[in-house]
Design an enzyme around this catalytic site. Structure first.
Site, PDB file in Angstrom:
ATOM      1  N   LYS A 194     -20.372   1.401  16.128  1.00 19.92           N
ATOM      2  CA  LYS A 194     -19.261   2.357  16.105  1.00 19.92           C
ATOM      3  C   LYS A 194     -19.751   3.700  16.625  1.00 19.92           C
ATOM      4  CE  LYS A 194     -18.460   2.118  11.694  1.00 19.92           C
ATOM      5  NZ  LYS A 194     -19.694   1.351  11.418  1.00 19.92           N
ATOM      6  N   GLY A 252     -23.658   2.330   8.236  1.00 23.43           N
ATOM      7  CA  GLY A 252     -23.684   2.606   6.810  1.00 23.43           C
ATOM      8  C   GLY A 252     -22.939   1.554   6.014  1.00 23.43           C
ATOM      9  N   HIS A 281     -15.487   7.858   6.306  1.00 22.94           N
ATOM     10  CA  HIS A 281     -16.604   8.415   5.531  1.00 22.94           C
ATOM     11  C   HIS A 281     -16.142   9.643   4.755  1.00 22.94           C
ATOM     12  CE1 HIS A 281     -18.565   6.551   9.165  1.00 22.94           C
ATOM     13  NE2 HIS A 281     -19.126   5.872   8.165  1.00 22.94           N
ATOM     14  N   GLY A 312       3.129  -2.553 -17.404  1.00 27.59           N
ATOM     15  CA  GLY A 312       3.421  -1.409 -16.546  1.00 27.59           C
ATOM     16  C   GLY A 312       4.630  -1.520 -15.658  1.00 27.59           C
ATOM     17  N   ASP A 327       8.188   0.328 -28.107  1.00 23.95           N
ATOM     18  CA  ASP A 327       8.273  -0.768 -27.151  1.00 23.95           C
ATOM     19  C   ASP A 327       9.125  -0.333 -25.967  1.00 23.95           C
ATOM     20  OD1 ASP A 327       8.016  -3.701 -26.427  1.00 23.95           O
ATOM     21  OD2 ASP A 327      10.182  -3.396 -26.374  1.00 23.95           O
TER      22      ASP A 327
END
Length: 590
Positions: free
Chosen positions: A106, A55, A225, A422, A577
């Protein structure tokens, strides 16, 4: 919640769009869009071909490893869905050769069935080549215990890429199909992998998930998944506690459910370490995982011969990582390939965009986790020491300010995610915590203000960094000079007049290094208001600083982080600020 926004044309065309883009990056490749097969455009058909697939959504795996020295073709299904047998059969036909083809998949039922069916169809139609297609299934997930796995076995995770690399290098060197198959099978049997996620991923074009990992949790053992893991931990532990637990899953020889690999724990075990980004983890954090894993393996006296780190096999945008170990053979394992031989194949060059650079050598010796403490700031030996009027209260006030900054970190960070980049809250918190350590180490006592202020300046320089750290360091260095100059070698105890002179001097010196002047929507606004109102008394000066910080909500940014932010956003959000709010927090706590 998992991030549910994606950048794409259409969810239905995303896989083909992505594979087309990959071929633009790697011009060795050709692409069969109807079957979603990426393959080497020019093949040496005298050498063994390697096919993998499964996939999509695990990029760069699988197609990102197609290229010289690794894979010959990758067959891609839709997101998290196995390709069908017709697609796989097309891939086998595209790489048909004289030496044979090895299929690597896999351990998932859909992959095994569809790739297996295609192999059997090919053998049935080419009886003379029925022995020229071999199959290796890789399942190395140690989170799935032996009882739970039953006859299905372990899931395949990032460790399969190490099989691609080693087998692909041997094929490129002219190894026979039997040799390439046997080496791939051996390596596959010696891998253990465990994954950790902060959150599940979101598949483009699907509804929002109904389950979520809490903000305070991590999940261990989750699949690629969106399969749930086998354990959730809260609160999230530091890596120094998490990594040992993960390595226990891989290296245990006493757990009847997970003793998959024959570690001896005698100081002679030798491994390859792979640290894989599951898609949404920052490189900064991934480097920390590498360090913690390397150090813990060294602590266990497990020799790390190679370290490979990067985005190898993802689960779309999952914020998490996996750790894989390949247990290398010992010298006495006469039936196994030599460890040096496997490492040489791992080190061999591969011209693929997905494979990560590695040093081709063991990692350096682990370094201490804790940096040495800051030495006390130094000044002229003949300078007159000036103490605070009440040293113990001076130190207590500093501690209050540090506590207040740490407590305000989340709010200042929130402000800075709107008005800047940030990091302001964390930068101030780091500085506050470092000052607390300086107090605990008796580097700040209130009995030598010049030394105390220089100690704070040093913390701002080394532990805060960035623009804020530089501004604070300059101001406190200048304040130390101002105190010494105002004392004039005469005063031994600070007075309000001395502080007023020193503060004015420090602000003037700060102005020589920044263009910000009030009102500028920066930390200068409350700092200048405090200094300029100091002659009215400390309390009045603090009120003036608080008012100036509040006023930054209504000020157009002329300097600092906010100057690059849309002014309409700042007006709409009415956010102060962050740097100015930090100054307000410090002064009010004092």
């Amino acid at each position: 919640m998992a991030l549910q926004k994606h950048l794409l044309n259409d969810a239905d065309t995303l896989v083909v769009d992505s594979l087309t883009g990959l071929c633009a990056v790697n011009n060795q490749l050709a692409f069969d869009p109807p079957n979603k097969v990426v393959y080497k455009a020019t093949l040496d058909r005298s050498k063994v071909a390697l096919i993998c697939g499964g996939g999509s959504g695990h990029e760069p795996s699988h197609a990102g490893f197609v290229g010289e020295g690794m894979l010959s073709a990758a067959v891609c299904g839709n997101v998290f869905a196995s390709p069908n047998a017709s697609q796989v059969r097309r891939g086998i036909d595209l790489v048909e050769n004289d030496a044979g083809t090895l299929i690597l998949v896999k351990n998932y039922t859909g992959d095994i069935l569809n790739f297996g069916l295609a192999a059997e169809q090919y053998a049935a139609e080419h009886a003379d080549k029925s022995n020229k297609v071999k199959f290796v299934v890789v399942g190395e997930d140690v989170a799935v215990g032996k009882t739970q796995g039953g006859i299905v076995g372990r899931r395949g995770l990032a460790g399969v890429v190490l099989v691609y690399k080693i087998a692909g290098a041997l094929a490129a060197q002219g190894g026979s199909l039997e040799e390439v198959h046997d080496v791939a099978q051996y390596v596959a049997s010696r891998i253990g992998t465990i994954g950790v996620g902060l959150e599940h991923c979101h598949v483009p074009g699907t509804a929002a998930p109904t389950h979520s990992i809490l903000a305070s949790e991590i999940e261990i053992g989750l699949g690629i998944h969106n399969e749930a893991g086998n354990q959730r931990i809260s609160p999230i532990p530091p890596l120094s506690q998490l990594i040992p637990q993960l390595l226990d899953y891989i290296t245990s020889t006493t757990d009847p459910e997970r003793s998959f690999l024959p570690f001896k724990h005698d100081g002679k075990d030798e491994v390859v370490l792979l640290v894989n980004n599951l898609g949404g983890l920052s490189e900064l954090e991934l480097g920390g995982v590498v360090r913690a894993a390397r150090d813990e393996l060294a602590e266990r006296k497990i020799v790390v011969s190679r370290v490979i780190s990067g985005t190898i096999m993802t689960s779309l945008n999952m914020p998490g990582f996996s750790i894989s170990l390949v247990l290398l053979p010992r010298a006495e394992d006469t039936q196994a390939p030599k460890a040096s031989f496997l490492l040489s194949l791992l080190d061999a060059p591969a011209q693929t965009p997905g494979w990560k650079w590695s040093s081709g050598a063991p990692p350096v010796t682990p370094t201490p986790l804790a940096p040495p403490p800051h030495p006390p700031a130094k000044r002229a030996a003949d300078a007159t020491a000036v103490s605070a009027s009440k040293p113990s209260e001076f130190v207590t006030a500093i501690q209050r300010a540090c506590d207040a900054v740490v407590a305000a970190e989340a709010e200042i960070t929130r402000m800075d995610t709107i008005a800047g980049d940030g990091d302001c809250g964390l930068t101030l918190k780091s500085g506050a915590q470092a000052v607390q350590k300086a107090v605990a180490a008796k580097n700040i006592t209130g009995t030598d203000l010049v030394g105390d202020l220089l100690a704070v300046a040093k913390v701002a320089e080394t532990d805060m960094g960035g623009t804020s750290g530089a501004l604070y360091s300059i101001f406190f260095s200048a304040l130390a000079q101002g105190v010494q100059g105002a004392a004039g070698g005469q005063l031994t105890t600070a007075t309000p007049e001395l502080w007023a002179t020193a503060l004015t001097s420090a602000l003037k010196k700060l102005y020589t290094y920044t263009r910000a002047r009030p009102p500028s929507r920066t930390l200068v606004d409350p700092l200048a208001a405090f200094v300029e109102s100091y002659d009215k008394g400390f309390s009045e000066a603090v009120k003036a600083a608080a008012a100036a910080a509040e006023h930054t909500k209504d000020v157009d940014a002329k300097a600092g982080r906010s100057a690059y932010v849309d002014s309409a956003l700042l007006t709409r959000e009415k956010v102060a600020d962050p740097g100015a709010w930090g100054v307000k927090t410090i002064l009010e706590a004092i």
